[in-house]
Each structure stands twice: as C-alpha cells, then as structure tokens.
Write a protein that holds these residues in place. Structure first.
Motif, mmCIF file in Angstrom:
data_model
loop_
_atom_site.group_PDB
_atom_site.id
_atom_site.type_symbol
_atom_site.label_atom_id
_atom_site.label_comp_id
_atom_site.label_asym_id
_atom_site.label_seq_id
_atom_site.Cartn_x
_atom_site.Cartn_y
_atom_site.Cartn_z
ATOM 1 N N MET A 1 0.787 -1.217 0.000
ATOM 2 C CA MET A 1 0.000 0.000 0.000
ATOM 3 C C MET A 1 0.832 1.287 0.000
ATOM 4 S SD MET A 1 -3.143 -0.227 -0.355
ATOM 5 C CE MET A 1 -4.399 -1.453 -0.297
ATOM 6 N N PRO A 2 2.032 1.293 0.603
ATOM 7 C CA PRO A 2 2.794 2.547 0.585
ATOM 8 C C PRO A 2 3.112 3.025 -0.830
ATOM 9 C CG PRO A 2 3.773 1.004 2.147
ATOM 10 C CD PRO A 2 2.711 0.271 1.404
ATOM 11 N N VAL A 3 3.374 2.098 -1.745
ATOM 12 C CA VAL A 3 3.673 2.491 -3.123
ATOM 13 C C VAL A 3 2.441 3.124 -3.754
ATOM 14 C CG1 VAL A 3 4.289 1.640 -5.411
ATOM 15 C CG2 VAL A 3 5.474 0.754 -3.403
ATOM 16 N N LEU A 4 1.281 2.500 -3.565
ATOM 17 C CA LEU A 4 0.036 3.029 -4.113
ATOM 18 C C LEU A 4 -0.270 4.401 -3.513
ATOM 19 C CD1 LEU A 4 -2.465 2.723 -5.873
ATOM 20 C CD2 LEU A 4 -3.559 1.513 -3.966
ATOM 21 N N THR A 5 -0.110 4.523 -2.213
ATOM 22 C CA THR A 5 -0.353 5.804 -1.547
ATOM 23 C C THR A 5 0.574 6.880 -2.094
ATOM 24 O OG1 THR A 5 -1.047 4.648 0.451
ATOM 25 C CG2 THR A 5 -0.462 6.955 0.696
ATOM 26 N N ASN A 6 1.827 6.524 -2.341
ATOM 27 C CA ASN A 6 2.777 7.475 -2.902
ATOM 28 C C ASN A 6 2.368 7.910 -4.306
ATOM 29 O OD1 ASN A 6 5.121 9.057 -2.936
ATOM 30 N ND2 ASN A 6 6.258 7.436 -3.978
ATOM 31 N N ILE A 7 1.923 6.983 -5.121
ATOM 32 C CA ILE A 7 1.468 7.310 -6.485
ATOM 33 C C ILE A 7 0.266 8.248 -6.429
ATOM 34 C CG2 ILE A 7 0.414 6.362 -8.573
ATOM 35 C CD1 ILE A 7 2.203 3.861 -8.129
ATOM 36 N N LEU A 8 -0.679 7.948 -5.536
ATOM 37 C CA LEU A 8 -1.865 8.798 -5.413
ATOM 38 C C LEU A 8 -1.484 10.209 -4.961
ATOM 39 C CD1 LEU A 8 -4.377 6.275 -3.794
ATOM 40 C CD2 LEU A 8 -4.177 6.924 -6.201
ATOM 41 N N LYS A 9 -0.538 10.301 -4.048
ATOM 42 C CA LYS A 9 -0.084 11.624 -3.594
ATOM 43 C C LYS A 9 0.623 12.374 -4.715
ATOM 44 C CE LYS A 9 0.162 10.656 1.314
ATOM 45 N NZ LYS A 9 0.979 10.561 2.525
ATOM 46 N N GLN A 10 1.353 11.667 -5.562
ATOM 47 C CA GLN A 10 2.008 12.316 -6.706
ATOM 48 C C GLN A 10 0.967 12.865 -7.680
ATOM 49 O OE1 GLN A 10 5.187 13.070 -7.003
ATOM 50 N NE2 GLN A 10 5.612 12.091 -5.049
ATOM 51 N N ILE A 11 -0.103 12.105 -7.895
ATOM 52 C CA ILE A 11 -1.191 12.585 -8.759
ATOM 53 C C ILE A 11 -1.821 13.831 -8.145
ATOM 54 C CG2 ILE A 11 -3.490 12.041 -9.670
ATOM 55 C CD1 ILE A 11 -2.477 9.110 -9.960
ATOM 56 N N ASP A 12 -2.031 13.818 -6.832
ATOM 57 C CA ASP A 12 -2.579 14.996 -6.144
ATOM 58 C C ASP A 12 -1.660 16.201 -6.323
ATOM 59 O OD1 ASP A 12 -4.633 13.357 -5.286
ATOM 60 O OD2 ASP A 12 -3.920 13.221 -3.212
ATOM 61 N N ARG A 13 -0.356 15.984 -6.237
ATOM 62 C CA ARG A 13 0.601 17.083 -6.432
ATOM 63 C C ARG A 13 0.526 17.643 -7.855
ATOM 64 N NH1 ARG A 13 4.402 13.679 -3.490
ATOM 65 N NH2 ARG A 13 4.295 14.335 -1.323
ATOM 66 N N LEU A 14 0.377 16.745 -8.831
ATOM 67 C CA LEU A 14 0.214 17.202 -10.215
ATOM 68 C C LEU A 14 -1.019 18.092 -10.357
ATOM 69 C CD1 LEU A 14 1.024 14.112 -12.480
ATOM 70 C CD2 LEU A 14 2.155 16.340 -12.514
ATOM 71 N N SER A 15 -2.095 17.694 -9.704
ATOM 72 C CA SER A 15 -3.325 18.486 -9.781
ATOM 73 C C SER A 15 -3.158 19.832 -9.085
ATOM 74 C CB SER A 15 -4.497 17.711 -9.171
ATOM 75 O OG SER A 15 -4.788 16.582 -9.961
ATOM 76 N N GLU A 16 -2.445 19.848 -7.965
ATOM 77 C CA GLU A 16 -2.165 21.121 -7.287
ATOM 78 C C GLU A 16 -1.337 22.025 -8.200
ATOM 79 O OE1 GLU A 16 -3.097 22.534 -4.484
ATOM 80 O OE2 GLU A 16 -4.109 20.856 -3.532
ATOM 81 N N TRP A 17 -0.306 21.459 -8.806
ATOM 82 C CA TRP A 17 0.554 22.197 -9.723
ATOM 83 C C TRP A 17 -0.255 22.729 -10.905
ATOM 84 C CZ3 TRP A 17 1.820 20.543 -14.767
ATOM 85 C CH2 TRP A 17 2.825 21.270 -15.389
ATOM 86 N N SER A 18 -1.118 21.888 -11.444
ATOM 87 C CA SER A 18 -1.959 22.272 -12.569
ATOM 88 C C SER A 18 -2.859 23.444 -12.192
ATOM 89 C CB SER A 18 -2.793 21.067 -13.007
ATOM 90 O OG SER A 18 -3.610 21.381 -14.087
ATOM 91 N N GLY A 19 -3.429 23.391 -11.004
ATOM 92 C CA GLY A 19 -4.268 24.488 -10.536
ATOM 93 C C GLY A 19 -3.493 25.787 -10.388
ATOM 94 N N GLN A 20 -2.241 25.688 -9.958
ATOM 95 C CA GLN A 20 -1.408 26.885 -9.819
ATOM 96 C C GLN A 20 -1.138 27.519 -11.184
ATOM 97 O OE1 GLN A 20 -0.733 28.247 -6.824
ATOM 98 N NE2 GLN A 20 -1.980 26.561 -6.076
ATOM 99 N N ILE A 21 -0.880 26.711 -12.182
ATOM 100 C CA ILE A 21 -0.675 27.246 -13.531
ATOM 101 C C ILE A 21 -1.977 27.836 -14.057
ATOM 102 C CG2 ILE A 21 -0.149 26.653 -15.930
ATOM 103 C CD1 ILE A 21 1.871 24.649 -14.835
ATOM 104 N N GLY A 22 -3.082 27.148 -13.786
ATOM 105 C CA GLY A 22 -4.389 27.643 -14.214
ATOM 106 C C GLY A 22 -4.708 29.011 -13.643
ATOM 107 N N LYS A 23 -4.309 29.256 -12.395
ATOM 108 C CA LYS A 23 -4.606 30.570 -11.809
ATOM 109 C C LYS A 23 -3.802 31.669 -12.493
ATOM 110 C CE LYS A 23 -1.465 30.945 -7.897
ATOM 111 N NZ LYS A 23 -1.325 30.975 -6.462
ATOM 112 N N TRP A 24 -2.584 31.369 -12.949
ATOM 113 C CA TRP A 24 -1.806 32.373 -13.674
ATOM 114 C C TRP A 24 -2.418 32.644 -15.043
ATOM 115 C CZ3 TRP A 24 1.025 35.555 -11.166
ATOM 116 C CH2 TRP A 24 1.610 35.160 -9.975
ATOM 117 N N ALA A 25 -2.993 31.611 -15.645
ATOM 118 C CA ALA A 25 -3.701 31.824 -16.916
ATOM 119 C C ALA A 25 -4.933 32.697 -16.682
ATOM 120 C CB ALA A 25 -4.093 30.486 -17.536
ATOM 121 N N ALA A 26 -5.574 32.568 -15.517
ATOM 122 C CA ALA A 26 -6.715 33.429 -15.185
ATOM 123 C C ALA A 26 -6.264 34.879 -15.038
ATOM 124 C CB ALA A 26 -7.395 32.943 -13.909
ATOM 125 N N LEU A 27 -5.100 35.080 -14.433
ATOM 126 C CA LEU A 27 -4.562 36.436 -14.323
ATOM 127 C C LEU A 27 -4.276 37.004 -15.714
ATOM 128 C CD1 LEU A 27 -3.472 38.805 -12.631
ATOM 129 C CD2 LEU A 27 -1.261 37.617 -12.611
#
Length: 172
Positions: A1-27
């Motif tokens: 499970m630790p590997v799966l949990t790590n992968i899921l957290k990496q996906i969450d980080r990608l989504s956070e990063w994506s949202g940060q870029i999206g906010k600059w596009a909004a600006l």
C-alpha cells in the motif's frame, strides 16, 4: 500500500501544480481583457491578438483547473440525494457513476483531444478567429494535457473510493 499511496499523492501534487498554472492563466485572462478594453474604448486601437489570447487563456484556466477542482471536490454537483447518503453510499455512487459516465466520456474526449493535437502539429494548423492566426498546436496540446490530468485525478479518487468501499477506511 505505501507504493500506491505514494502514487496517489504524486497525482494529487500534479493536480495542485496544474491548478497553480491555471490561476496564472486566469490572471493573464484579466490582464489581456483589461488591456483590450482600454485600448479599444479609450484609444480606439483594438488589437488583433487579444481575442485569441483571451480564448486560449480561458481554455487553459478551465482545463488546467479541472483536475485541481476535482481534487478539492469543487465541481458543481446536483446534490438532492447524494448528500443524504452515508460516506460509503457516496463512495459507491461515485464508483458507479465514474464507471458508467465519467470514464467513458473522458476516454472519448481524451482520444479526440490527442487526435486533434497531433493533427494540429502535423498540418501546422492555425486559429482563424482573428487576423493574428496563432498556431493551434500548443493550445490543443494543453487541452489534451488538461484532460489527462483530470483523468489521472479521477483515477486516484476512484482507487480511493474502491478502497473505502471494500475496506471501510480512507486511503490517503
């Protein structure tokens, strides 16, 4: 499970990063819109590039913000029954709806977006909404990337929901 949990957290980080870029596009959307309005209304000097830039910035904001919104459960939902369900009932509903509706629709949309992006690069497609004619390949690529990130985030949620339904515990 630790590997799966790590992968899921990496996906969450990608989504956070994506949202940060999206906010600059909004600006960018606000700044270009303001510039075009002032230029057109006060100086009678409209630009040839603002309309396409506004369309692209709006699309980037929407597409890169989609996985971020999904991560934070911020999408609009008709909540007549769902909110009255138990957490397990909500997870079961999410799993069933993802299998019946979300993944098939996103599969088709992602396939089409990738096809359009590849075609745009191959034929040097341009946007023709204005006389600027910017290349459409970069925008179509971001479109496909945004859908990919949304599908990845939905897959992470799907795995978490399945785990919760089967084991009764949340998977971080």
């Amino acid at each position: 499970m630790p590997v799966l949990t790590n992968i899921l957290k990496q996906i969450d980080r990608l989504s956070e990063w994506s949202g940060q870029i999206g906010k600059w596009a909004a600006l960018l959307l606000v700044l270009v819109g303001t510039y075009e309005t002032v230029s057109r209304q006060f100086f009678n000097a409209p630009t040839i590039w603002a309309y396409d830039t506004l369309c692209m910035a709006g699309g980037v904001t929407y597409l890169l913000g989609a996985s971020y919104a999904y991560l934070h459960n911020a999408h609009t939902r008709v909540d007549l029954i769902y909110s009255h369900l138990s957490p397990r009932g909500q997870a079961i509903t999410d799993v069933v709806c993802a299998l019946l509706f979300f993944f098939p629709l996103m599969g088709v949309m992602f396939y089409m977006a990738v096809s359009w992006a590849i075609r745009a690069w191959m034929i040097d497609e341009v946007m023709f909404n204005s006389f600027w004619y910017p290349p459409s390949g970069p925008y179509r690529t971001v479109f496909a990337l945004g859908l990919l990130l949304l599908v990845l985030q939905a897959t992470a949620k799907f795995i978490r929901d399945i785990h919760f339904v089967l084991r009764g515990e949340r998977l971080d």
